[in-house]
Design a protein around this motif. Sequence first.
Motif, PDB file in Angstrom:
ATOM      1  N   VAL A  72      -3.531   2.997   1.958  1.00  0.00           N
ATOM      2  CA  VAL A  72      -3.771   4.250   2.308  1.00  0.00           C
ATOM      3  C   VAL A  72      -2.798   4.523   3.485  1.00  0.00           C
ATOM      4  N   GLU A  73      -2.096   5.476   3.478  1.00  0.00           N
ATOM      5  CA  GLU A  73      -0.835   5.574   4.497  1.00  0.00           C
ATOM      6  C   GLU A  73      -1.158   7.113   5.342  1.00  0.00           C
ATOM      7  N   PHE A  74      -1.235   7.030   6.636  1.00  0.00           N
ATOM      8  CA  PHE A  74      -1.605   8.503   7.463  1.00  0.00           C
ATOM      9  C   PHE A  74      -0.211   8.534   7.805  1.00  0.00           C
ATOM     10  N   GLY A  75       0.713   9.674   7.320  1.00  0.00           N
ATOM     11  CA  GLY A  75       1.942  10.146   7.764  1.00  0.00           C
ATOM     12  C   GLY A  75       2.994   9.437   7.169  1.00  0.00           C
ATOM     13  N   SER A  76       3.364  10.462   6.107  1.00  0.00           N
ATOM     14  CA  SER A  76       4.389   9.930   4.751  1.00  0.00           C
ATOM     15  C   SER A  76       5.902  10.588   5.466  1.00  0.00           C
ATOM     16  N   SER A  77       5.951  11.618   6.291  1.00  0.00           N
ATOM     17  CA  SER A  77       7.038  12.216   6.819  1.00  0.00           C
ATOM     18  C   SER A  77       7.960  12.495   5.351  1.00  0.00           C
ATOM     19  N   PHE A  78       9.308  12.307   5.624  1.00  0.00           N
ATOM     20  CA  PHE A  78       9.948  12.310   4.255  1.00  0.00           C
ATOM     21  C   PHE A  78       9.968  11.183   2.992  1.00  0.00           C
ATOM     22  N   GLY A  79       9.002  10.165   3.428  1.00  0.00           N
ATOM     23  CA  GLY A  79       8.495   9.127   2.521  1.00  0.00           C
ATOM     24  C   GLY A  79       9.313   7.922   2.685  1.00  0.00           C
ATOM     25  N   ILE A  80       9.956   7.629   3.896  1.00  0.00           N
ATOM     26  CA  ILE A  80      10.600   6.554   3.997  1.00  0.00           C
ATOM     27  C   ILE A  80       9.624   5.184   4.013  1.00  0.00           C
ATOM     28  N   SER A  81       8.863   5.246   4.761  1.00  0.00           N
ATOM     29  CA  SER A  81       7.661   4.149   4.856  1.00  0.00           C
ATOM     30  C   SER A  81       6.920   4.021   3.540  1.00  0.00           C
ATOM     31  N   THR A  82       6.685   5.094   2.885  1.00  0.00           N
ATOM     32  CA  THR A  82       6.121   5.054   1.623  1.00  0.00           C
ATOM     33  C   THR A  82       6.824   4.491   0.604  1.00  0.00           C
ATOM     34  N   LEU A  83       8.140   4.599   0.690  1.00  0.00           N
ATOM     35  CA  LEU A  83       9.074   3.877  -0.461  1.00  0.00           C
ATOM     36  C   LEU A  83       8.988   2.401   0.092  1.00  0.00           C
ATOM     37  N   PHE A  84       8.766   1.931   1.330  1.00  0.00           N
ATOM     38  CA  PHE A  84       8.754   0.415   1.315  1.00  0.00           C
ATOM     39  C   PHE A  84       7.192  -0.055   1.046  1.00  0.00           C
ATOM     40  N   LEU A  85       6.439   0.906   1.079  1.00  0.00           N
ATOM     41  CA  LEU A  85       5.178   0.450   0.485  1.00  0.00           C
ATOM     42  C   LEU A  85       5.263   0.337  -1.057  1.00  0.00           C
ATOM     43  N   ALA A  86       5.937   1.320  -1.627  1.00  0.00           N
ATOM     44  CA  ALA A  86       6.031   1.313  -3.037  1.00  0.00           C
ATOM     45  C   ALA A  86       6.720  -0.114  -3.648  1.00  0.00           C
ATOM     46  N   LYS A  87       7.581  -0.447  -2.696  1.00  0.00           N
ATOM     47  CA  LYS A  87       8.589  -1.589  -3.162  1.00  0.00           C
ATOM     48  C   LYS A  87       7.631  -2.655  -3.124  1.00  0.00           C
ATOM     49  N   GLY A  88       6.599  -2.789  -2.202  1.00  0.00           N
ATOM     50  CA  GLY A  88       5.618  -3.783  -2.527  1.00  0.00           C
ATOM     51  C   GLY A  88       4.546  -3.938  -3.486  1.00  0.00           C
ATOM     52  N   ALA A  89       4.096  -2.414  -3.563  1.00  0.00           N
ATOM     53  CA  ALA A  89       2.964  -2.254  -4.367  1.00  0.00           C
ATOM     54  C   ALA A  89       3.468  -2.536  -6.141  1.00  0.00           C
ATOM     55  N   MET A  90       4.690  -2.377  -6.156  1.00  0.00           N
ATOM     56  CA  MET A  90       5.359  -2.480  -7.460  1.00  0.00           C
ATOM     57  C   MET A  90       5.288  -3.869  -7.956  1.00  0.00           C
ATOM     58  N   GLU A  91       5.327  -4.898  -7.130  1.00  0.00           N
ATOM     59  CA  GLU A  91       5.278  -6.319  -7.365  1.00  0.00           C
ATOM     60  C   GLU A  91       3.692  -6.775  -7.510  1.00  0.00           C
ATOM     61  N   THR A  92       2.763  -5.938  -6.854  1.00  0.00           N
ATOM     62  CA  THR A  92       1.384  -6.281  -6.855  1.00  0.00           C
ATOM     63  C   THR A  92       0.549  -5.520  -7.816  1.00  0.00           C
ATOM     64  N   GLY A  93       1.062  -4.573  -8.398  1.00  0.00           N
ATOM     65  CA  GLY A  93       0.384  -3.566  -9.291  1.00  0.00           C
ATOM     66  C   GLY A  93      -0.530  -2.635  -8.530  1.00  0.00           C
ATOM     67  N   GLY A  94      -0.109  -2.577  -7.007  1.00  0.00           N
ATOM     68  CA  GLY A  94      -1.041  -1.548  -6.256  1.00  0.00           C
ATOM     69  C   GLY A  94      -0.640  -0.012  -6.352  1.00  0.00           C
ATOM     70  N   HIS A  95      -1.393   0.570  -5.581  1.00  0.00           N
ATOM     71  CA  HIS A  95      -1.415   2.034  -5.489  1.00  0.00           C
ATOM     72  C   HIS A  95      -1.599   2.588  -4.243  1.00  0.00           C
ATOM     73  N   ILE A  96      -0.784   3.632  -4.016  1.00  0.00           N
ATOM     74  CA  ILE A  96      -0.758   4.189  -2.369  1.00  0.00           C
ATOM     75  C   ILE A  96      -1.318   5.499  -2.675  1.00  0.00           C
ATOM     76  N   ILE A  97      -2.109   5.815  -1.545  1.00  0.00           N
ATOM     77  CA  ILE A  97      -2.476   7.249  -1.073  1.00  0.00           C
ATOM     78  C   ILE A  97      -1.696   7.713   0.046  1.00  0.00           C
ATOM     79  N   THR A  98      -0.804   8.623   0.166  1.00  0.00           N
ATOM     80  CA  THR A  98      -0.244   8.867   1.455  1.00  0.00           C
ATOM     81  C   THR A  98      -0.470  10.449   1.911  1.00  0.00           C
TER      82      THR A  98
END
Length: 209
Positions: A72-98
């Motif tokens: 869970v991410e509080f504060g996506s802005s234009f999505g830079i931090s979320t893309l880094f989260l996705a970079k990790g989540a793609m490896e673990t089969g994870g999911h992000i709520i931003t």
Amino acid sequence: MISQQQEKIVSILSELYNEAKHDQINIMKGLAKSMFRPMRPMDFKDAFLSISKEQGEGLSQLIIDNNVKNIVEFGSSFGISTLFLAKGAMETGGHIITTELIESKAQRAIENFKKAGVTKVIEVKIGDALETLKNHDEPIDLLVLDGWKDLYLPLFEMLESNFHANTFVYVDNAEMDDVRAFLNVINQNQKYHLQPQFGGKVVLIEIKK
């Protein structure tokens, strides 16, 4: 070996960081308004307020190393931090709520997620996070706090029931007054361990084993 999916994320991040280099004027405009009244989120509606590349890579690695799935991410802005989260989540089969308060920023972030091909692992909630996350009742493996600073504490307290023994809370802008006040409150609870990172700009909160 880096996958084509990861290459696409890295490419979009590179484009966004290049754009952010020329964005100081929007940040300065937002800061200038605070000379006359308290700062507001809309003061920075056109500004990149992104984490550093080093922070982003650290977040991706944290996710991979700990097999983090529910983010869970509080504060996506234009999505830079979320893309880094996705970079990790793609490896673990994870999911992000931003979450993002400002509609125009959220829409730009969604465009960036589409370009990077990661929309399937990201759910975007637009509006006040205290409302959009109010009914969240699923376990949280990683909570990223990088939005409006005076909301860190109420948001933490609202989501705390979803934490478990292996939850991480990533606190950005730890050197700011509102965030220091938040961390002082959390530090009084003996169940939490606070670990400064990046010279104190970030604090990682873990539950003591």
